[in-house]
Design a protein around this motif. Structure first.
Motif, short mmCIF file in Angstrom:
data_model
loop_
_atom_site.label_atom_id
_atom_site.label_comp_id
_atom_site.label_asym_id
_atom_site.label_seq_id
_atom_site.Cartn_x
_atom_site.Cartn_y
_atom_site.Cartn_z
N THR A 1 31.14 30.92 33.61
CA THR A 1 31.68 31.49 32.38
C THR A 1 33.20 31.35 32.33
O THR A 1 33.78 30.98 31.31
CB THR A 1 31.30 32.97 32.26
N LEU A 2 33.84 31.62 33.46
CA LEU A 2 35.29 31.48 33.54
C LEU A 2 35.71 30.01 33.40
O LEU A 2 36.75 29.72 32.80
CB LEU A 2 35.79 32.05 34.86
N GLU A 3 34.90 29.10 33.93
CA GLU A 3 35.19 27.67 33.77
C GLU A 3 35.18 27.28 32.29
O GLU A 3 36.07 26.57 31.81
CB GLU A 3 34.16 26.84 34.53
N GLY B 1 37.86 34.00 40.93
CA GLY B 1 37.53 33.80 39.52
C GLY B 1 38.67 33.12 38.77
O GLY B 1 38.45 32.21 37.96
N ALA B 2 39.91 33.53 39.07
CA ALA B 2 41.07 32.90 38.44
C ALA B 2 41.16 31.42 38.82
O ALA B 2 41.53 30.58 38.00
CB ALA B 2 42.34 33.64 38.84
N PHE C 1 38.75 29.52 36.72
CA PHE C 1 39.29 29.44 35.37
C PHE C 1 40.31 28.31 35.27
O PHE C 1 40.26 27.46 34.37
CB PHE C 1 39.94 30.77 34.98
N ASN D 1 31.50 32.58 37.51
CA ASN D 1 32.45 31.47 37.68
C ASN D 1 32.26 30.41 36.59
O ASN D 1 33.24 29.87 36.06
CB ASN D 1 32.28 30.83 39.05
#
Length: 482
Positions: A266-268, A342-343, A346, A264
């Motif tokens: 990393t996605l941020e 996860g989206a 992001f 999460n």
């Protein structure tokens, strides 16, 4: 005596924006990165919330005067002092892991709050005042992408370690040493920053002839700042701009296992980088739109993102409470119920980058004066940090997740109409209202010395709006106005 002349590319605004981005990448970015590795305060949520609350509390208090301090000391010394707190805080996390010194983490948080206020005031002044008006959205995009790259890299490291070992409860000594080396490189890089009297825009103008401000000027400037209705109207936007970090961090910590938290994060980081580049290049600096229209378009984009992203978040939030938090219930990215989460993380940070970009762009559209913008940046970070201190305080006492969510969302929604009122006052250009000084009109050495009494030889006036789209390859338009 041999005169040393700086390379032309080095004295350009974008080169300085990149350099301050590198400074923040190596300091603020590494601070975020090492926090993502699960050590220090993050192994104790209460300690983490307490230290963050103290950090943002001192940040808020110092931020009220940090713009004036930056103007008195100059950006170079201010950035240097501002970076030192990050090294101390990362060292306190290392000390806590090895010695259990929780008090040191809290003390380091308080010191970091003071130094961070200095860093962000100087950074804001550089990013908002050095570029041409038509490039201010891109300047934010470049800075934010470089700065967020530090946290992104750290989260990738955490993700790789978690996937390999299935967890991450501590950070090795060698890892801490590596991070501290990078941070100290960032501390040293602050000395590469040039003051405004040494930076020349592509149209031949110097950002500001005076290198430093004077104490009485700062007192008057601060009084005027608090009497400016536009700054008062932006208070909700400033206050809300980091308020949601505590909620999002708490959800990530409590609802997901170690590898998924790293994913999460990393996605941020990816969302923050993409969001900044998108709004900076493809919205706030669109060449075929007038400046006020670009600002209103940015506000529309932010509004849509805030409504959609937080509505989706609410639809998930109503399905659980703090009572449902347990090790057995933590979500793994392989689980079926991770779908869409996860989206969401992001777009949390995609929308955050857009929100921050709009706030900075509005401030930079009100003036090009670096001293004023340093004060604006200080006030922005002070109110932003006050909001963060309150939100981390809420989370520290286990406020219901739903309450934290709604508080974050409502604050952002409430800020939008007031931001619209300020955007309506944005002029097509401020060049006609501000003194423009050309480097080749100055007496020899005046720019390097920051001489305030070396005037430009041309004083032609321009009509408002006539220079908003000055081309990069224009050597020197006849634009100078008192």
């Amino acid at each position: 005596m041999v005169e040393f002349k700086l390379p032309t590319w080095y004295t350009t605004p974008m080169a300085q924006v990149v350099l301050v981005g590198i400074t923040c990448f190596a300091t603020v970015g590494m601070f975020s990165a090492v926090s993502n590795l699960g050590a220090g305060g993050l192994s104790d949520i209460t300690l983490s919330d307490t230290s963050q609350g103290v950090l943002y509390g001192t940040f808020a208090i110092t931020g009220l005067v940090s713009g004036g301090i930056s103007n008195l000391l100059g950006p170079r010394l201010t950035l240097f002092l501002g970076t030192l707190g990050y090294a101390l805080y990362v060292g306190s996390l290392w000390c806590y892991q090895t010695q259990g010194t929780g008090w040191f983490v809290i003390l380091a948080g308080a010191i970091l709050g003071v130094s961070a206020a200095l860093l962000w005031s100087a950074q804001g002044a550089i990013m908002m005042s050095y570029p041409l008006e038509k490039d201010k959205g891109k300047a934010f995009a470049i800075f934010w992408a470089i700065f967020q790259l530090g946290a992104f890299i750290g989260s990738i490291i955490a993700l790789a370690i978690n996937i390999e070992s299935g967890g991450l409860s501590a950070v090795s000594t060698s890892t801490y040493i590596a991070f501290l080396v990078i941070i100290f490189i960032g501390v040293a890089s602050a000395w590469l920053i040039l003051p405004p009297n040494r930076v020349v825009r592509s149209d031949g103008t110097i950002v500001k002839l005076e290198a430093f401000s004077k104490p009485h000027e700062e007192v008057v400037g601060m009084i005027r700042l608090f009497k400016d209705w536009r700054m008062l109207a932006l208070v909700p936007m400033f206050f809300a701009s980091n308020y949601f970090y505590a909620y999002q961090g708490s959800i990530n910590t409590n609802m997901f296992d170690g590898p998924t938290r790293a994913l999460n994060a990393t996605l941020e980081g990816a969302g923050a980088i993409v969001g900044a580049l998108m709004i900076g290049y493809f919205c706030l600096d669109l060449k075929f739109l007038r400046r006020r229209t670009r600002g209103l378009l940015g506000l529309a984009v932010v509004t849509v993102l805030v409504v959609i992203v937080w509505a989706v978040s609410l639809s998930w939030q109503v399905t659980f409470t703090r009572a449902d938090v347990s090790d057995a219930n933590r979500i793994n990215y392989h689980d079926a119920n991770y779908k869409g989460k996860g989206a969401l993380f992001f777009f949390y940070y995609f929308s955050d980058a857009c929100y921050q970009a709009l706030a900075y762009w509005i401030m930079s559209a009100l003036t090009n004066d670096p001293f004023k913008l340093a004060r604006y940046a200080g006030l922005y970070k002070a109110l932003q940090s006050a909001g963060s201190a309150g939100s981390f305080g809420m989370d520290a006492v286990s406020t219901p997740f739903l309450n934290e969510h709604l508080a974050s969302w409502i604050l952002m929604l409430a800020s939008i109409p007031l931001a619209y009122l300020v955007l309506r006052t944005v002029k097509e250009t401020n060049y006609g209202d501000e003194k423009m000084v050309y480097v080749d009109d100055l007496k020899h050495g005046a720019a390097e010395e920051g001489a305030a009494d070396a005037p430009a030889t041309r004083t032609e006036s321009i009509e408002k709006g006539s220079v908003s789209d000055r081309a990069e390859d224009t050597p020197r338009p006849l634009v100078a106005s008192a």
